[in-house]
Design an enzyme around this catalytic site. Structure first.
Site, PDB file in Angstrom:
ATOM      1  CB  ILE A 139      39.752  40.697  41.506  1.00  0.00           C
ATOM      2  CG1 ILE A 139      38.802  40.271  42.624  1.00  0.00           C
ATOM      3  CG2 ILE A 139      41.205  40.420  41.879  1.00  0.00           C
ATOM      4  CD1 ILE A 139      38.672  38.763  42.789  1.00  0.00           C
ATOM      5  CB  CYS A 140      42.934  45.173  39.486  1.00  0.00           C
ATOM      6  SG  CYS A 140      44.058  45.692  38.178  1.00  0.00           S
ATOM      7  CG  LEU A 141      45.131  38.358  39.647  1.00  0.00           C
ATOM      8  CD1 LEU A 141      46.382  38.778  40.417  1.00  0.00           C
ATOM      9  CD2 LEU A 141      44.416  37.244  40.397  1.00  0.00           C
TER      10      LEU A 141
END
Length: 147
Positions: A94-96
């Site tokens: 996840i790119c967060l």
């Protein structure tokens, strides 16, 4: 011999575990489950946000928590396959920002789940991990998002 970080991290995770047990019905969209044999491994079941293509689905997340938690963020990935601009389609990464450079020890595992649900509803096209999904989202932005 456990390090100071390890002891602090375990204490924080035990505190979060107790809060999750005490407030199970407080957030019906999130179910956090601690591994019985390792407090540094958790699983979450999150409901897809309403008015999105994910509504009505449940997604499983895997948490790997470092010994330096809460000073360092947990590693979180989707175990359930999801087509989303900010999720790598093969690894579930996840790119967060809060899982990277915007992490704060004030975040909890529960609040991380909340942030992931928010990301599911509002993708960040500027930082895609799934370029195909990102292109579709950019081209269909007006058609997909509720007004």
């Amino acid at each position: 011999m456990p390090t100071e970080y390890f002891v602090t991290s375990r204490a924080r995770l035990f505190k979060e575990y107790k809060e999750v047990q005490r407030e199970k019905s407080a957030d019906p969209d999130i179910q956090l489950i601690c591994d019985d044999s390792n407090i540094f491994k958790w699983t979450a079941l999150v409901k897809g946000p309403s008015e999105t293509p994910y509504e009505g689905s449940v997604f499983q997340l895997a948490f790997a928590i470092p010994e330096q938690y809460p000073l360092l963020p947990p590693q979180v990935r989707f175990l359930t396959k999801i087509f989303h601009p900010n999720v790598h389609f093969k690894t579930g990464e996840i790119c967060l920002d809060i899982l990277k450079n915007a992490w704060s020890p004030a975040w909890t595992l529960q609040s991380v789940c909340r942030a992931i649900i928010a990301l599911m509803a509002h993708p960040e096209p500027d930082s895609p991990l799934n370029c195909d999904s990102d292109l579709i989202a950019l081209h269909c932005y007006d058609m997909v998002l509720p007004k």
